[in-house]
Write a protein that holds these residues in place. Sequence first.
Motif, PDB file in Angstrom:
ATOM      1  N   LEU A  96      53.241 -20.183  48.780  1.00 18.63           N
ATOM      2  CA  LEU A  96      52.930 -20.850  47.511  1.00 18.63           C
ATOM      3  C   LEU A  96      53.940 -20.499  46.411  1.00 18.63           C
ATOM      4  CD1 LEU A  96      49.031 -20.731  47.540  1.00 18.63           C
ATOM      5  CD2 LEU A  96      50.544 -22.646  48.102  1.00 18.63           C
ATOM      6  N   PRO A  97      54.402 -19.243  46.315  1.00 23.32           N
ATOM      7  CA  PRO A  97      55.462 -18.971  45.337  1.00 23.32           C
ATOM      8  C   PRO A  97      56.771 -19.711  45.634  1.00 23.32           C
ATOM      9  CG  PRO A  97      54.326 -16.955  45.883  1.00 23.32           C
ATOM     10  CD  PRO A  97      53.811 -18.001  46.825  1.00 23.32           C
ATOM     11  N   ILE A  98      57.062 -19.975  46.899  1.00 18.55           N
ATOM     12  CA  ILE A  98      58.256 -20.760  47.222  1.00 18.55           C
ATOM     13  C   ILE A  98      58.092 -22.185  46.705  1.00 18.55           C
ATOM     14  CG2 ILE A  98      59.564 -21.794  49.121  1.00 18.55           C
ATOM     15  CD1 ILE A  98      59.200 -19.151  50.624  1.00 18.55           C
ATOM     16  N   VAL A  99      56.887 -22.731  46.853  1.00 20.24           N
ATOM     17  CA  VAL A  99      56.612 -24.068  46.309  1.00 20.24           C
ATOM     18  C   VAL A  99      56.759 -24.031  44.787  1.00 20.24           C
ATOM     19  CG1 VAL A  99      54.830 -25.825  46.025  1.00 20.24           C
ATOM     20  CG2 VAL A  99      55.148 -24.732  48.248  1.00 20.24           C
ATOM     21  N   ALA A 100      56.232 -22.975  44.174  1.00 20.41           N
ATOM     22  CA  ALA A 100      56.363 -22.836  42.720  1.00 20.41           C
ATOM     23  C   ALA A 100      57.827 -22.707  42.321  1.00 20.41           C
ATOM     24  CB  ALA A 100      55.567 -21.625  42.237  1.00 20.41           C
ATOM     25  N   MET A 101      58.615 -21.948  43.108  1.00 21.64           N
ATOM     26  CA  MET A 101      60.042 -21.798  42.822  1.00 21.64           C
ATOM     27  C   MET A 101      60.740 -23.153  42.857  1.00 21.64           C
ATOM     28  SD  MET A 101      63.099 -19.883  44.850  1.00 21.64           S
ATOM     29  CE  MET A 101      63.705 -21.304  45.716  1.00 21.64           C
ATOM     30  N   THR A 102      60.368 -23.987  43.820  1.00 20.45           N
ATOM     31  CA  THR A 102      60.970 -25.312  43.920  1.00 20.45           C
ATOM     32  C   THR A 102      60.667 -26.132  42.674  1.00 20.45           C
ATOM     33  OG1 THR A 102      60.713 -25.208  46.311  1.00 20.45           O
ATOM     34  CG2 THR A 102      61.103 -27.382  45.355  1.00 20.45           C
ATOM     35  N   ALA A 103      59.419 -26.096  42.233  1.00 23.99           N
ATOM     36  CA  ALA A 103      59.042 -26.851  41.031  1.00 23.99           C
ATOM     37  C   ALA A 103      59.735 -26.300  39.787  1.00 23.99           C
ATOM     38  CB  ALA A 103      57.524 -26.814  40.857  1.00 23.99           C
ATOM     39  N   ILE A 104      59.760 -24.982  39.671  1.00 22.13           N
ATOM     40  CA  ILE A 104      60.422 -24.356  38.520  1.00 22.13           C
ATOM     41  C   ILE A 104      61.916 -24.647  38.535  1.00 22.13           C
ATOM     42  CG2 ILE A 104      61.076 -22.110  37.535  1.00 22.13           C
ATOM     43  CD1 ILE A 104      58.228 -21.154  38.353  1.00 22.13           C
ATOM     44  N   SER A 105      62.517 -24.620  39.720  1.00 19.16           N
ATOM     45  CA  SER A 105      63.955 -24.885  39.829  1.00 19.16           C
ATOM     46  C   SER A 105      64.294 -26.300  39.403  1.00 19.16           C
ATOM     47  CB  SER A 105      64.431 -24.640  41.263  1.00 19.16           C
ATOM     48  OG  SER A 105      64.302 -23.281  41.590  1.00 19.16           O
ATOM     49  N   ALA A 106      63.440 -27.249  39.722  1.00 19.15           N
ATOM     50  CA  ALA A 106      63.682 -28.635  39.312  1.00 19.15           C
ATOM     51  C   ALA A 106      63.564 -28.774  37.794  1.00 19.15           C
ATOM     52  CB  ALA A 106      62.699 -29.566  40.011  1.00 19.15           C
TER      53      ALA A 106
END
Length: 168
Positions: A96-106
């Motif tokens: 889930l933090p990887i998914v969050a990282m993807t959203a934050i990175s975008a």
Amino acid sequence: MNISRNAMEVATALVTALAGAAVCYGAMENGIGWTESGPKPGYFPFAIGCLILIGSTATLGQVAWKSLAAGPAGESGHADSFINGPGLRTLAAFFLPIVAMTAISAWLGLYIGMALYIFYAMYFAAGFRLYSSLLTTVIVVAANFIVFEKLFMVPLLKGPILEYFGIY
């Protein structure tokens, strides 16, 4: 909640088969034959897509063979478990933090997302000391910046925070 190993193997084989089929389809649009000067652009990608499809089919065959040989509940009397409840929670704690990282990175840029994820994984999930987590985060982000932006000259998504500080 238990997910059986066979169910996961079938799901993975179907996903990889779909990816292989997509590669083959895209390659066919570029041509998969030969010309006087050599192979067309889609020749090698088509071969790779076919290998992916063959591997996926082999995995499905293996799962079917194991299921037939072991019976519906397996040799030990219960289905072989891929992941159980505690294992799923541990997996979610990292996924889930990887998914969050993807959203934050975008939204904020890759370097900010990377920094937040590395810090989270080291400090909160793995339990490293604050100083070690911060130092490692800074070193990894700086190393990625130097390698991609300066050495390879491949600009990655910066986001508004780095652009505000003049880092383009």
